[in-house]
Scaffold this active site. Structure first.
Site, PDB file in Angstrom:
ATOM      1  N   ASN A 187       0.859  -1.190   0.000  1.00  0.00           N
ATOM      2  CA  ASN A 187       0.000   0.000   0.000  1.00  0.00           C
ATOM      3  C   ASN A 187       0.894   1.238   0.000  1.00  0.00           C
ATOM      4  OD1 ASN A 187      -2.156   1.759   0.381  1.00  0.00           O
ATOM      5  ND2 ASN A 187      -2.217   1.466   2.592  1.00  0.00           N
ATOM      6  N   TRP A 188       1.117   1.775  -1.220  1.00  0.00           N
ATOM      7  CA  TRP A 188       2.024   2.925  -1.344  1.00  0.00           C
ATOM      8  C   TRP A 188       1.318   4.209  -0.978  1.00  0.00           C
ATOM      9  CZ3 TRP A 188       3.608   0.234  -6.273  1.00  0.00           C
ATOM     10  CH2 TRP A 188       4.854  -0.344  -6.117  1.00  0.00           C
ATOM     11  N   LYS A 189       1.432   4.585   0.273  1.00  0.00           N
ATOM     12  CA  LYS A 189       0.716   5.780   0.710  1.00  0.00           C
ATOM     13  C   LYS A 189       1.522   7.041   0.464  1.00  0.00           C
ATOM     14  CE  LYS A 189       0.205   3.821   4.746  1.00  0.00           C
ATOM     15  NZ  LYS A 189      -0.204   3.638   6.142  1.00  0.00           N
TER      16      LYS A 189
ATOM     17  N   HIS B 147      -9.571   1.122   4.889  1.00  0.00           N
ATOM     18  CA  HIS B 147      -8.317   1.403   5.593  1.00  0.00           C
ATOM     19  C   HIS B 147      -8.603   2.420   6.701  1.00  0.00           C
ATOM     20  CE1 HIS B 147      -4.251   2.795   6.382  1.00  0.00           C
ATOM     21  NE2 HIS B 147      -3.833   1.675   5.814  1.00  0.00           N
TER      22      HIS B 147
ATOM     23  N   GLU C  51      -5.654  -4.820  10.904  1.00  0.00           N
ATOM     24  CA  GLU C  51      -4.674  -3.751  11.043  1.00  0.00           C
ATOM     25  C   GLU C  51      -5.026  -2.891  12.249  1.00  0.00           C
ATOM     26  OE1 GLU C  51      -2.507  -2.610   7.282  1.00  0.00           O
ATOM     27  OE2 GLU C  51      -4.406  -1.566   7.219  1.00  0.00           O
TER      28      GLU C  51
ATOM     29  N   GLY D 232       2.022   2.468  11.050  1.00  0.00           N
ATOM     30  CA  GLY D 232       3.010   3.548  10.973  1.00  0.00           C
ATOM     31  C   GLY D 232       3.657   3.917  12.302  1.00  0.00           C
TER      32      GLY D 232
ATOM     33  N   SER E 126       3.071  -1.784  10.847  1.00  0.00           N
ATOM     34  CA  SER E 126       4.495  -1.802  11.226  1.00  0.00           C
ATOM     35  C   SER E 126       5.174  -3.140  10.915  1.00  0.00           C
ATOM     36  CB  SER E 126       4.658  -1.439  12.706  1.00  0.00           C
ATOM     37  OG  SER E 126       4.251  -0.107  12.914  1.00  0.00           O
TER      38      SER E 126
ATOM     39  N   GLY F 168       2.759  -0.862   4.494  1.00  0.00           N
ATOM     40  CA  GLY F 168       2.661   0.535   4.078  1.00  0.00           C
ATOM     41  C   GLY F 168       4.047   1.112   3.884  1.00  0.00           C
ATOM     42  N   GLY F 169       4.669   1.539   4.991  1.00  0.00           N
ATOM     43  CA  GLY F 169       5.987   2.155   4.936  1.00  0.00           C
ATOM     44  C   GLY F 169       7.011   1.285   4.230  1.00  0.00           C
TER      45      GLY F 169
HETATM   46  P1  PGA Z   1       2.617   0.524   7.901  1.00  0.00           P
HETATM   47  O1  PGA Z   1       1.224   0.811   7.194  1.00  0.00           O
HETATM   48  O2  PGA Z   1       3.143  -0.769   7.345  1.00  0.00           O
HETATM   49  O3  PGA Z   1       3.459   1.704   7.522  1.00  0.00           O
HETATM   50  O4  PGA Z   1       2.376   0.432   9.377  1.00  0.00           O
HETATM   51  C1  PGA Z   1       0.290  -0.201   7.083  1.00  0.00           C
HETATM   52  C2  PGA Z   1      -0.887   0.228   6.261  1.00  0.00           C
HETATM   53  O5  PGA Z   1      -0.732   0.821   5.197  1.00  0.00           O
HETATM   54  O6  PGA Z   1      -1.989  -0.033   6.654  1.00  0.00           O
END
Ligand code: PGA
Length: 251
Positions: A9-11, A90, A166, A172, A210, A231-232
Site C-alpha cells: 500500500n504505497w501511501k 483502511h 490492522e 506507521g 508496522s 505501508g511504509g
Molecule cells: P505501515 O502501514 O506498514 O506503515 O504500518 C500499514 C498500512 O498501510 O496499513
C-alpha cells in the site's frame, strides 16, 4: 504452506520515475503480491507490471460499481485500468473521510459487481484497546467485519477476498501487534466468517501494521496470517526485497 500474499500500500509515493524500482521486488513466484499505488500512477504501474507476476490494486473506490462520480473512481474504471483488487476500509479512510462500516460494505459489493476482489481492512483504535478486555476487542472486530463483508458470500464460491487485521495503533507507529495476539484475532475472525456466512474458501486473512523485514515472517508463522499488508515498507525497495527473501525461506 499455500503461497502467502503481500499487499503493498504505497501511501507516500515518491517520484513517478522510481516506480520501476519499487515494483521490481514484487515480481515473485513463491509469494502472491499486489501493488496498490495511488490512483494517478495506476496506468504507469500497469505498464511497468507487464510480464510481472505482481497484480495491480487500488487504495479505494466509489461505492457504486459504475457511473459518473466526479472526483471519485468507480470499481468498473479500476477494472478497465487493469486492477484486480481494491483496498477498502483502511483506517485512514475511516478516520479522515468518515467512512462508516455501511459505506465500506457498499464499496465491497460494488467491487465484486465490477469483477474485482476486495481487501477489507479493520482494526481497533488505541482507545478501544485501552477501554476493553481482549475478548471484547475481538467481539468488536467480529461485529465490524460482519458489517463490512459483502452480501451473499456463501453463494460466491470463486470470489477471492482478503481480510486485513490492522490495529490502528500499529499502523506507521513502529510497534506491531504480537504474533500471539494476531493469531487470536485472525482465528476468531475466520471462525466468525465461517459460521455466520458459510464461506470458507477463497478468503485470505492478513496482518498489517508496522511490518518490517525482520518481523514479517513471525506474523505468517506464529501469527497464523496468510499474508501481510505493508505501508511504509513498500516505499523501501531494498527492505521490501529483504522481506520477500525472508518469506521465501519460510515457504
Ligand atoms: P505501515 O502501514 O506498514 O506503515 O504500518 C500499514 C498500512 O498501510 O496499513
Amino acid at each position: 504452506m499455500p503461497k502467502p500474499l503481500l499487499v503493498a500500500n504505497w501511501k507516500m509515493f515518491g517520484a513517478p520515475e522510481t516506480l520501476g524500482a519499487w515494483l521490481q521486488p514484487l515480481d515473485q513466484d513463491y509469494c502472491h503480491t499486489i501493488a496498490c499505488p495511488p490512483f494517478p500512477l495506476l496506468s504507469a504501474a500497469r505498464e511497468e507490471l507487464r510480464g510481472s507476476a505482481c497484480w495491480l490494486g487500488a487504495q479505494d473506490c466509489h461505492h457504486l460499481a459504475q457511473g459518473p462520480h466526479t472526483g471519485s473512481v468507480s470499481p468498473r474504471l479500476l477494472a478497465q485500468l487493469g486492477c484486480g483488487w481494491v483496498i477498502l476500509g483502511h483506517s485512514e479512510r475511516r478516520q479522515e473521510f468518515n467512512e462508516t462500516p455501511k459505506i465500506i460494505h457498499e464499496k465491497a459489493n460494488a467491487v465484486i459487481e465490477a469483477g474485482l476482489s476486495p481487501i477489507l481492512c479493520l482494526g481497533e483504535s488505541a482507545e478501544i484497546r485501552e477501554r476493553h478486555a481482549d475478548g471484547e476487542v475481538i467481539e468488536w472486530l467480529q461485529n465490524d467485519l460482519m458489517e463490512i463483508l459483502p452480501d451473499n458470500l456463501a453463494t460466491r464460491e470463486n470470489q477471492q477476498i482478503a481480510i486485513a487485521y490492522e490495529p490502528v495503533w500499529a499502523i506507521g507507529s513502529g510497534t506491531p501487534a504480537g504474533p500471539a495476539d494476531i493469531a487470536a484475532v485472525l482465528d476468531a475472525l475466520a471462525a466468525c466468517v465461517a459460521t455466520r456466512t458459510g464461506k470458507v474458501s477463497g478468503i485470505r486473512f492478513l496482518y498489517g501494521g508496522s511490518v518490517s523485514a525482520d518481523n514479517a515472517v513471525s506474523f505468517l508463522d506464529q501469527g497464523h496470517a496468510h499474508g501481510l499488508l505493508v505501508g511504509g515498507l513498500s516505499t523501501k525497495p531494498a527492505e521490501l526485497a529483504r522481506t520477500l527473501q525472508n518469506i521465501r525461506a519460510l515457504a
